[in-house]
Design an enzyme around this catalytic site. Structure first.
Site, PDB file in Angstrom:
ATOM      1  N   GLY A   1      22.804  37.277  -4.050  1.00 25.86           N
ATOM      2  CA  GLY A   1      23.893  36.495  -4.637  1.00 25.86           C
ATOM      3  C   GLY A   1      24.926  36.301  -3.549  1.00 25.86           C
ATOM      4  O   GLY A   1      24.576  36.019  -2.407  1.00 25.86           O
ATOM      5  N   GLU A   2      26.172  36.508  -3.874  1.00 26.20           N
ATOM      6  CA  GLU A   2      27.233  36.395  -2.869  1.00 26.20           C
ATOM      7  C   GLU A   2      27.941  37.741  -2.811  1.00 26.20           C
ATOM      8  O   GLU A   2      28.614  38.139  -3.763  1.00 26.20           O
ATOM      9  CB  GLU A   2      28.174  35.253  -3.272  1.00 26.20           C
ATOM     10  CG  GLU A   2      29.121  34.842  -2.178  1.00 26.20           C
ATOM     11  CD  GLU A   2      28.410  34.418  -0.886  1.00 26.20           C
ATOM     12  OE1 GLU A   2      28.852  34.860   0.193  1.00 26.20           O
ATOM     13  OE2 GLU A   2      27.418  33.669  -0.965  1.00 26.20           O
ATOM     14  N   SER A   3      27.782  38.430  -1.682  1.00 23.73           N
ATOM     15  CA  SER A   3      28.258  39.809  -1.620  1.00 23.73           C
ATOM     16  C   SER A   3      29.772  39.915  -1.807  1.00 23.73           C
ATOM     17  O   SER A   3      30.258  40.865  -2.421  1.00 23.73           O
ATOM     18  CB  SER A   3      27.822  40.463  -0.309  1.00 23.73           C
ATOM     19  OG  SER A   3      28.253  39.713   0.796  1.00 23.73           O
TER      20      SER A   3
ATOM     21  N   CYS B   1      18.980  41.217  -0.068  1.00 23.71           N
ATOM     22  CA  CYS B   1      19.868  40.201   0.502  1.00 23.71           C
ATOM     23  C   CYS B   1      21.342  40.598   0.341  1.00 23.71           C
ATOM     24  O   CYS B   1      21.789  41.513   1.010  1.00 23.71           O
ATOM     25  CB  CYS B   1      19.550  38.832  -0.087  1.00 23.71           C
ATOM     26  SG  CYS B   1      20.088  37.513   0.991  1.00 23.71           S
TER      27      CYS B   1
ATOM     28  N   ARG C   1      26.066  39.006   8.264  1.00 20.69           N
ATOM     29  CA  ARG C   1      25.885  38.065   7.141  1.00 20.69           C
ATOM     30  C   ARG C   1      25.563  36.664   7.639  1.00 20.69           C
ATOM     31  O   ARG C   1      25.972  36.260   8.720  1.00 20.69           O
ATOM     32  CB  ARG C   1      27.167  38.000   6.307  1.00 20.69           C
ATOM     33  CG  ARG C   1      27.496  39.295   5.614  1.00 20.69           C
ATOM     34  CD  ARG C   1      28.781  39.164   4.819  1.00 20.69           C
ATOM     35  NE  ARG C   1      28.654  38.146   3.790  1.00 20.69           N
ATOM     36  CZ  ARG C   1      29.693  37.533   3.225  1.00 20.69           C
ATOM     37  NH1 ARG C   1      30.919  37.801   3.610  1.00 20.69           N
ATOM     38  NH2 ARG C   1      29.482  36.630   2.289  1.00 20.69           N
TER      39      ARG C   1
ATOM     40  N   ILE D   1      17.244  33.331   1.836  1.00 19.48           N
ATOM     41  CA  ILE D   1      18.278  32.389   1.363  1.00 19.48           C
ATOM     42  C   ILE D   1      19.619  32.845   1.935  1.00 19.48           C
ATOM     43  O   ILE D   1      20.173  33.861   1.509  1.00 19.48           O
ATOM     44  CB  ILE D   1      18.347  32.355  -0.179  1.00 19.48           C
ATOM     45  CG1 ILE D   1      16.977  32.023  -0.777  1.00 19.48           C
ATOM     46  CG2 ILE D   1      19.409  31.346  -0.631  1.00 19.48           C
ATOM     47  CD1 ILE D   1      16.891  32.191  -2.293  1.00 19.48           C
ATOM     48  N   ARG D   2      20.108  32.123   2.916  1.00 18.76           N
ATOM     49  CA  ARG D   2      21.364  32.503   3.609  1.00 18.76           C
ATOM     50  C   ARG D   2      21.357  34.012   3.868  1.00 18.76           C
ATOM     51  O   ARG D   2      22.315  34.728   3.555  1.00 18.76           O
ATOM     52  CB  ARG D   2      22.591  32.114   2.790  1.00 18.76           C
ATOM     53  CG  ARG D   2      22.734  30.606   2.626  1.00 18.76           C
ATOM     54  CD  ARG D   2      24.053  30.262   2.007  1.00 18.76           C
ATOM     55  NE  ARG D   2      25.149  30.481   2.946  1.00 18.76           N
ATOM     56  CZ  ARG D   2      26.357  30.887   2.600  1.00 18.76           C
ATOM     57  NH1 ARG D   2      26.647  31.168   1.358  1.00 18.76           N
ATOM     58  NH2 ARG D   2      27.288  31.035   3.513  1.00 18.76           N
TER      59      ARG D   2
ATOM     60  N   HIS E   1      13.981  37.852  -0.625  1.00 11.23           N
ATOM     61  CA  HIS E   1      13.989  37.915  -2.099  1.00 11.23           C
ATOM     62  C   HIS E   1      12.586  38.144  -2.654  1.00 11.23           C
ATOM     63  O   HIS E   1      11.942  37.184  -3.095  1.00 11.23           O
ATOM     64  CB  HIS E   1      14.538  36.595  -2.662  1.00 11.23           C
ATOM     65  CG  HIS E   1      15.998  36.403  -2.470  1.00 11.23           C
ATOM     66  ND1 HIS E   1      16.920  36.644  -3.462  1.00 11.23           N
ATOM     67  CD2 HIS E   1      16.708  36.018  -1.392  1.00 11.23           C
ATOM     68  CE1 HIS E   1      18.138  36.407  -3.005  1.00 11.23           C
ATOM     69  NE2 HIS E   1      18.029  36.018  -1.749  1.00 11.23           N
TER      70      HIS E   1
ATOM     71  N   GLU F   1      11.704  39.171  -5.420  1.00  8.16           N
ATOM     72  CA  GLU F   1      11.645  38.817  -6.854  1.00  8.16           C
ATOM     73  C   GLU F   1      11.285  37.346  -7.058  1.00  8.16           C
ATOM     74  O   GLU F   1      10.981  36.935  -8.167  1.00  8.16           O
ATOM     75  CB  GLU F   1      12.975  39.155  -7.540  1.00  8.16           C
ATOM     76  CG  GLU F   1      14.148  38.224  -7.269  1.00  8.16           C
ATOM     77  CD  GLU F   1      14.773  38.405  -5.881  1.00  8.16           C
ATOM     78  OE1 GLU F   1      14.266  39.222  -5.079  1.00  8.16           O
ATOM     79  OE2 GLU F   1      15.774  37.714  -5.604  1.00  8.16           O
TER      80      GLU F   1
HETATM   81  N1  GLN Z   1      24.919  34.889   2.064  1.00  7.62           N
HETATM   82  C1  GLN Z   1      25.076  35.877   1.040  1.00  7.62           C
HETATM   83  C2  GLN Z   1      26.140  36.897   1.429  1.00  7.62           C
HETATM   84  O1  GLN Z   1      26.532  36.945   2.542  1.00  7.62           O
HETATM   85  C3  GLN Z   1      23.762  36.568   0.739  1.00  7.62           C
HETATM   86  C4  GLN Z   1      22.746  35.556   0.263  1.00  7.62           C
HETATM   87  C5  GLN Z   1      21.751  36.072  -0.715  1.00  7.62           C
HETATM   88  O2  GLN Z   1      21.914  37.125  -1.321  1.00  7.62           O
HETATM   89  N2  GLN Z   1      20.729  35.295  -0.922  1.00  7.62           N
HETATM   90  O3  GLN Z   1      26.588  37.644   0.636  1.00  7.62           O
END
Ligand code: GLN
Length: 190
Positions: free
Chosen positions: A47-49, A78, A105, A135-136, A171, A173
């Site tokens: 997600g977005e940390s 992630c 990150r 993913i990112r 990921h 999952e």
């Molecule tokens: N870019 C997100 C972060 O820095 C991590 C991306 C992800 O969990 N897929 O938190």
């Protein structure tokens, strides 16, 4: 059967529930300290940390999560991996600091620079390549003592076993292959 909590404050927690079921565990969404107390192991999803950190703070989950990780298994994927690392770069931010490693990150570039890679030479057992959806994603720049690298991509670790804990920068999952979730289930005793 082990009950696997999935931190459900933000991010792709729903996909982990299916993966845990396929691997033979019982998933449970966790949003409160009382729910956390009811599970045998915990997944911190992608997600977005930064957002997850704010929500952990808002819901009073930061300390309970740190305590949980002191004696129960945690699997971070992630953003979850970022939240578990002792050192976070680009930019630096707070973390649960449960695992001795440094992560950078968004290290592969911008949103469009997400990819699916087939990993060979992993230590998961079986000859089949491991599909890894990035993913990112962060890049793990240092793994401290106690970390065993199970898979790498472009010469950097992407799946690391820390004994009780596990981290992946991709990921699992989102792939049909359930070997990574099965490995985590093996660490969890009901
Ligand atoms: N870019 C997100 C972060 O820095 C991590 C991306 C992800 O969990 N897929 O938190």
């Amino acid at each position: 059967m082990a009950t696997i909590g999935i931190l459900a404050l933000q991010g792709d927690f729903a996909a982990h529930a299916g993966a845990i079921r396929r691997a033979g565990g019982r998933p449970m969404e966790v949003r409160t300290a009382a729910e956390l107390a009811a599970v045998d192991g915990l997944i911190i999803p992608g997600g977005e940390s930064t957002t997850m950190l704010k929500l952990m703070d808002y819901y009073g989950m930061f300390e309970p999560l740190r305590e949980f990780g002191r004696d129960k298994p945690v699997f971070g994927t992630c953003a979850g991996a970022i939240l578990l690392a002792t050192e976070v770069m680009n930019p630096s931010q707070a973390s649960l600091a449960l695992l001795d490693m440094a992560v950078e990150r968004n290290a592969y570039g911008r949103q469009l620079d997400s990819r699916v890679a087939m990993l060979s030479g992993h230590q998961l057992g079986g000859d089949e390549e491991l599909e890894a959806v990035f993913i990112r994603a962060p890049i793990i720049r240092r793994v401290g003592d106690g970390g065993v690298i199970l898979a790498s991509y472009q010469s950097t670790p992407v799946l690391v076993d820390f004994g009780r804990h596990l981290v992946a920068t991709f990921h699992p999952e989102l792939s049909a292959d359930q070997r990574v979730h099965s490995l985590f289930l093996e660490k969890v005793r009901p």
